[in-house]
Design an enzyme around this catalytic site. Structure first.
Site, PDB file in Angstrom:
ATOM      1  N   LYS A   1       1.012 -10.822  -4.321  1.00 27.55           N
ATOM      2  CA  LYS A   1      -0.242 -10.251  -4.833  1.00 27.55           C
ATOM      3  C   LYS A   1      -0.995 -11.307  -5.623  1.00 27.55           C
ATOM      4  CE  LYS A   1       2.325  -8.242  -8.653  1.00 27.55           C
ATOM      5  NZ  LYS A   1       2.702  -7.096  -9.426  1.00 27.55           N
TER       6      LYS A   1
ATOM      7  N   ARG B   1       1.107   4.465  -4.447  1.00 29.54           N
ATOM      8  CA  ARG B   1       1.670   4.311  -3.114  1.00 29.54           C
ATOM      9  C   ARG B   1       2.129   5.656  -2.581  1.00 29.54           C
ATOM     10  NH1 ARG B   1       4.910  -1.046  -1.893  1.00 29.54           N
ATOM     11  NH2 ARG B   1       5.124  -0.840   0.346  1.00 29.54           N
TER      12      ARG B   1
ATOM     13  N   ARG C   1       6.287   5.773  -4.594  1.00 30.85           N
ATOM     14  CA  ARG C   1       7.012   4.519  -4.624  1.00 30.85           C
ATOM     15  C   ARG C   1       8.400   4.712  -5.243  1.00 30.85           C
ATOM     16  NH1 ARG C   1       5.648  -0.968  -7.810  1.00 30.85           N
ATOM     17  NH2 ARG C   1       7.668  -1.034  -8.759  1.00 30.85           N
TER      18      ARG C   1
ATOM     19  N   ARG D   1      11.586  -7.654  -2.669  1.00 29.68           N
ATOM     20  CA  ARG D   1      10.448  -8.234  -3.355  1.00 29.68           C
ATOM     21  C   ARG D   1      10.633  -9.733  -3.209  1.00 29.68           C
ATOM     22  NH1 ARG D   1       6.891  -6.693  -7.693  1.00 29.68           N
ATOM     23  NH2 ARG D   1       8.140  -5.006  -8.558  1.00 29.68           N
TER      24      ARG D   1
ATOM     25  N   PHE E   1      -1.697   0.622   5.227  1.00 30.80           N
ATOM     26  CA  PHE E   1      -1.539  -0.822   5.415  1.00 30.80           C
ATOM     27  C   PHE E   1      -0.270  -1.204   6.174  1.00 30.80           C
ATOM     28  CE2 PHE E   1      -0.146   0.149   1.026  1.00 30.80           C
ATOM     29  CZ  PHE E   1       1.172  -0.278   1.097  1.00 30.80           C
TER      30      PHE E   1
ATOM     31  N   LYS F   1      -6.085  -5.408  -2.367  1.00 30.80           N
ATOM     32  CA  LYS F   1      -5.056  -4.658  -3.108  1.00 30.80           C
ATOM     33  C   LYS F   1      -5.736  -3.448  -3.738  1.00 30.80           C
ATOM     34  CE  LYS F   1      -1.052  -5.284  -6.128  1.00 30.80           C
ATOM     35  NZ  LYS F   1      -1.057  -4.118  -6.981  1.00 30.80           N
TER      36      LYS F   1
ATOM     37  N   GLU G   1      -1.739   3.332   0.417  1.00 29.49           N
ATOM     38  CA  GLU G   1      -2.108   3.398  -1.002  1.00 29.49           C
ATOM     39  C   GLU G   1      -3.219   4.448  -1.100  1.00 29.49           C
ATOM     40  OE1 GLU G   1      -0.611   1.583  -3.370  1.00 29.49           O
ATOM     41  OE2 GLU G   1      -1.994   1.492  -5.051  1.00 29.49           O
TER      42      GLU G   1
HETATM   43  P1  ATP Z   1       1.259  -3.513 -10.367  1.00 30.05           P
HETATM   44  O1  ATP Z   1       2.132  -3.287 -11.579  1.00 30.05           O
HETATM   45  O2  ATP Z   1       0.623  -4.847 -10.310  1.00 30.05           O
HETATM   46  O3  ATP Z   1       0.378  -2.372 -10.030  1.00 30.05           O
HETATM   47  P2  ATP Z   1       3.497  -2.856  -8.936  1.00 30.05           P
HETATM   48  O4  ATP Z   1       4.566  -3.408  -9.828  1.00 30.05           O
HETATM   49  O5  ATP Z   1       3.247  -1.391  -8.963  1.00 30.05           O
HETATM   50  O6  ATP Z   1       2.179  -3.624  -9.173  1.00 30.05           O
HETATM   51  P3  ATP Z   1       3.564  -4.739  -6.934  1.00 30.05           P
HETATM   52  O7  ATP Z   1       4.761  -5.174  -6.196  1.00 30.05           O
HETATM   53  O8  ATP Z   1       3.119  -5.634  -7.989  1.00 30.05           O
HETATM   54  O9  ATP Z   1       3.829  -3.306  -7.496  1.00 30.05           O
HETATM   55  O10 ATP Z   1       2.349  -4.507  -5.950  1.00 30.05           O
HETATM   56  C1  ATP Z   1       2.589  -3.791  -4.836  1.00 30.05           C
HETATM   57  C2  ATP Z   1       1.857  -2.493  -4.921  1.00 30.05           C
HETATM   58  O11 ATP Z   1       0.476  -2.673  -4.604  1.00 30.05           O
HETATM   59  C3  ATP Z   1       2.370  -1.586  -3.855  1.00 30.05           C
HETATM   60  O12 ATP Z   1       3.453  -0.827  -4.370  1.00 30.05           O
HETATM   61  C4  ATP Z   1       1.194  -0.731  -3.486  1.00 30.05           C
HETATM   62  O13 ATP Z   1       1.253   0.459  -4.239  1.00 30.05           O
HETATM   63  C5  ATP Z   1      -0.008  -1.524  -3.936  1.00 30.05           C
HETATM   64  N1  ATP Z   1      -0.892  -1.976  -2.841  1.00 30.05           N
HETATM   65  C6  ATP Z   1      -2.239  -1.861  -2.858  1.00 30.05           C
HETATM   66  N2  ATP Z   1      -2.789  -2.381  -1.765  1.00 30.05           N
HETATM   67  C7  ATP Z   1      -1.780  -2.854  -0.990  1.00 30.05           C
HETATM   68  C8  ATP Z   1      -1.717  -3.512   0.269  1.00 30.05           C
HETATM   69  N3  ATP Z   1      -2.806  -3.793   0.961  1.00 30.05           N
HETATM   70  N4  ATP Z   1      -0.491  -3.874   0.739  1.00 30.05           N
HETATM   71  C9  ATP Z   1       0.625  -3.594   0.029  1.00 30.05           C
HETATM   72  N5  ATP Z   1       0.625  -2.966  -1.167  1.00 30.05           N
HETATM   73  C10 ATP Z   1      -0.546  -2.592  -1.687  1.00 30.05           C
END
Ligand code: ATP
Length: 594
Positions: free
Chosen positions: A427, A261, A276, A421, A346, A256, A306
């Site tokens: 994650k 994004r 995003r 989601r 990814f 991760k 990312e």
């Molecule tokens: P956080 O608040 O934990 O940063 P988030 O709320 O922004 O997360 P999550 O759904 O928790 O979003 O995590 C997904 C995010 O992780 C994605 O929007 C992307 O930006 C990031 N990401 C990093 N590496 C990857 C990966 N290998 N595959 C998918 N998403 C990834």
């Protein structure tokens, strides 16, 4: 439609706190809308003249708009600004000024207003401010007070209507398909096109079948798939490693990356990029444009990536706080040299005219490996299939030791669920003490006047909530009084300027009445010790829209224990991207198992 008619709908929408009422008003508006006008009306409802992702902004400063009002209504600019500082809302100022003018109602149409606003947005070069002012003056001179109130808010980017995208979809479903629950039938198209105006137009002109055929197109961002949480690798394998026939097939895993994004669209020699939040970020990352043109040979493609800042001298990936400096509008080339970005690719969502999103993950990974050439700007991250929890633990440890955030595990047979989601993507992160943890993204819904030392700051506690996705509403989880510096407390009044209301905002369900309500727009990241049950907070309480009637029943919601603010996330998250009730409920369940 005459603009004055649309303004009466804006007026009704603004004055309601009930989501059901919002849907009814929208449906009534859409029923009275001609199919050639629906697209424009939907954008105007969002305070825009194009879909959210299109880089077309009217964006005028308070002072310029004040000048236009002064000229239109023969007042001094100073007087207009004084009224504004008194009322805090240019809409009310415009309404008051225009009451004194001769115009009461006019033939000015929505089409004409839209045309002039578009001309304002497209005005560039020498004398822009003056040209824009004159165009606005021309409009103000033709409107009645209610129209003036709502018109003036559009160039200021603040319609104060509080309508979420799902509510617009509900309104469309009710108006055209006869039932708001039929919103579900429109959702796939919405997730794949991110364009409510297009959906409204297609629905009215070609019917439901045409909407369902819209599909993915290069140039229109796909709503991002997001991750659920699970506490450890064992749980990931239990939940995700079996296929539909209960056969063990393993889990796909990638690190991760802790950047932001970027969805990259390539259309021949044209590259566009979206955050995003579906904002156009193309101009911010020139090196990613070059990298895409160099490394992706396909004529058309959409990549999910990312992006992280990279320090070429030390060959290190930099922490999020550094990377995020690249989200800027000025000095782009200079900062790009200091903090060049790399994009970890990814997923691949579209290739040579065809959508790939319905294909299973592993087929998309095959395309990704074939179509993205290895080089140093776009870095393919097709991941690995793992078969044991220990392997996943190893990858998690390894990622964390490299300064990455953790890992993302994915179901190997899952399609790309735009806007979803769920447990197709999970994650895993790790707490410094060895426990898994995660922060919660909350939305500021109001603030409470400070006492003692904080009296002078104006705010002493924040009322915060999370997003109830099923009901497109915001529900409370906490009052926060810690984690903010004195400066941050003082900044609350500034940050919430233009967002405050004297009544509960539409789509907010709360049993607590703060000193000042704030429209749900500012997202903050919050860390708490525990999630508890509470009769005071509405998160997780099931009630429909008629909150006042329903909340008299005794119910319990979720609350945060010892919450503290970590950071403001307002630059990269919309209110609807906050943690959802369903996620919080899952976190509550998992916490009980520890
Ligand atoms: P956080 O608040 O934990 O940063 P988030 O709320 O922004 O997360 P999550 O759904 O928790 O979003 O995590 C997904 C995010 O992780 C994605 O929007 C992307 O930006 C990031 N990401 C990093 N590496 C990857 C990966 N290998 N595959 C998918 N998403 C990834």
């Amino acid at each position: 439609m005459q603009f004055s008619v649309l303004a009466t709908y804006f007026e009704k929408l603004e004055s309601t706190s009930s989501r059901l009422a919002l849907i009814d008003i929208l449906a009534d508006l859409f029923k009275h809308t001609h199919k050639d006008e629906i697209e424009k009306i939907i954008y105007l409802l969002q305070g825009r003249i194009a879909p959210f992702f299109a880089p077309i902004e009217i964006g005028m400063a308070d002072k310029t708009v004040a000048s236009a009002l002064a000229q239109a209504f023969s007042e001094k600019r100073e007087h207009v600004l004084k009224l504004y500082s008194h009322k805090g809302d240019m809409g009310l100022v415009a309404q008051e000024l225009s009451k004194k003018s001769e115009v009461r109602s006019t033939k000015l149409t929505v089409d004409e207003v839209f045309r002039v606003l578009t001309e304002i947005a497209n005005t560039a070069g020498d004398g822009t401010v003056e040209k824009r002012t004159q165009l606005l003056v021309g409009l103000f001179k033709q409107v009645d007070p209610v129209s003036a109130k709502h018109l003036v808010r559009i160039p200021l980017g603040n319609t104060r209507l509080g309508i979420g995208d799902p509510t617009v979809l509900d309104g469309l479903a009710l108006a055209v398909l006869g039932d708001r629950t039929k919103r579900k039938l429109l959702e796939k198209a919405y997730n794949e096109t991110s364009d409510l105006g297009l959906i409204g137009k297609t629905l009215m002109q070609g019917g439901l079948m045409s909407v369902q055929k819209l599909g993915v197109t290069v140039g229109r961002p796909i709503r991002s798939e997001l991750c659920e949480r699970l506490p450890n690798p064992e749980k990931v394998f239990e939940k995700m490693s079996y296929d539909a026939n209960k056969k063990e097939v393993g889990v796909h895993a990638t690190p991760k990356y802790d950047g932001f994004r970027v969805q990259i669209h390539k259309d021949g020699q044209k590259v566009s990029m979206f955050s995003r939040n579906l904002e156009d970020m193309t101009h911010m990352f020139p090196e990613l444009i070059k990298g895409t043109l160099r490394q992706v040979k396909a004529k058309t493609a959409i990549l999910d990536t990312e992006a992280l800042a990279y320090q070429p001298e030390s060959e290190e990936f930099l922490p999020f706080q550094e990377t995020t400096k690249r989200r800027r509008k000025h000095n782009i080339e200079e900062v790009a040299k200091q903090l060049p970005l790399r994009a970890f690719v990814f997923d691949m969502l579209y290739l040579n005219g065809k959508s790939l999103i319905d294909l299973p993950l592993m087929e998309r990974m095959d395309y990704l490996k074939k179509e993205v050439e290895k080089d140093d700007t776009l870095i393919p991250a097709p991941g690995k299939i793992l078969h044991k929890p220990e392997e996943l633990q190893l990858m998690l440890d390894d990622s964390i030791s490299k300064g990455l955030e953790g890992v993302v595990a994915k179901r190997i047979d899952s399609p790309y669920e735009a806007g979803g989601r769920n447990f197709n993507w999970v994650k895993l992160k790790r707490h410094s003490a060895g426990e898994l943890h995660d922060t919660i993204d909350c939305v500021i819904l109001g603030y409470i006047f400070g006492k003692g030392k904080r009296t002078a700051f104006g705010a002493g506690a924040l009322l915060v909530g999370i997003y109830d996705k099923e009901n497109d509403a915001f529900v409370t989880v906490s009052k926060i009084g810690t984690g903010l510096t004195d400066e941050e407390w003082q900044s609350i009044k500034v940050k919430t300027k233009g967002l405050t209301l004297d009544h509960r905002p539409a789509r907010v369900n709360s049993l607590i009445t703060p000193s000042v309500w704030v429209r749900p727009e500012i997202v903050i990241e919050v860390l708490a010790d525990e999630i508890t049950r509470s009769p005071l907070h509405t998160a997780g309480m099931s009630f429909s829209d008629d909150q006042d009637k329903e909340l008299t029943e005794k119910k319990v919601g979720y609350a945060l224990r010892f919450p503290r603010l970590i950071t403001f996330r307002d630059k990269d998250k919309k209110a609807e991207d906050a943690t959802t009730v369903r996620e919080l409920a899952e976190m509550f369940k998992e916490q009980g198992k520890k």
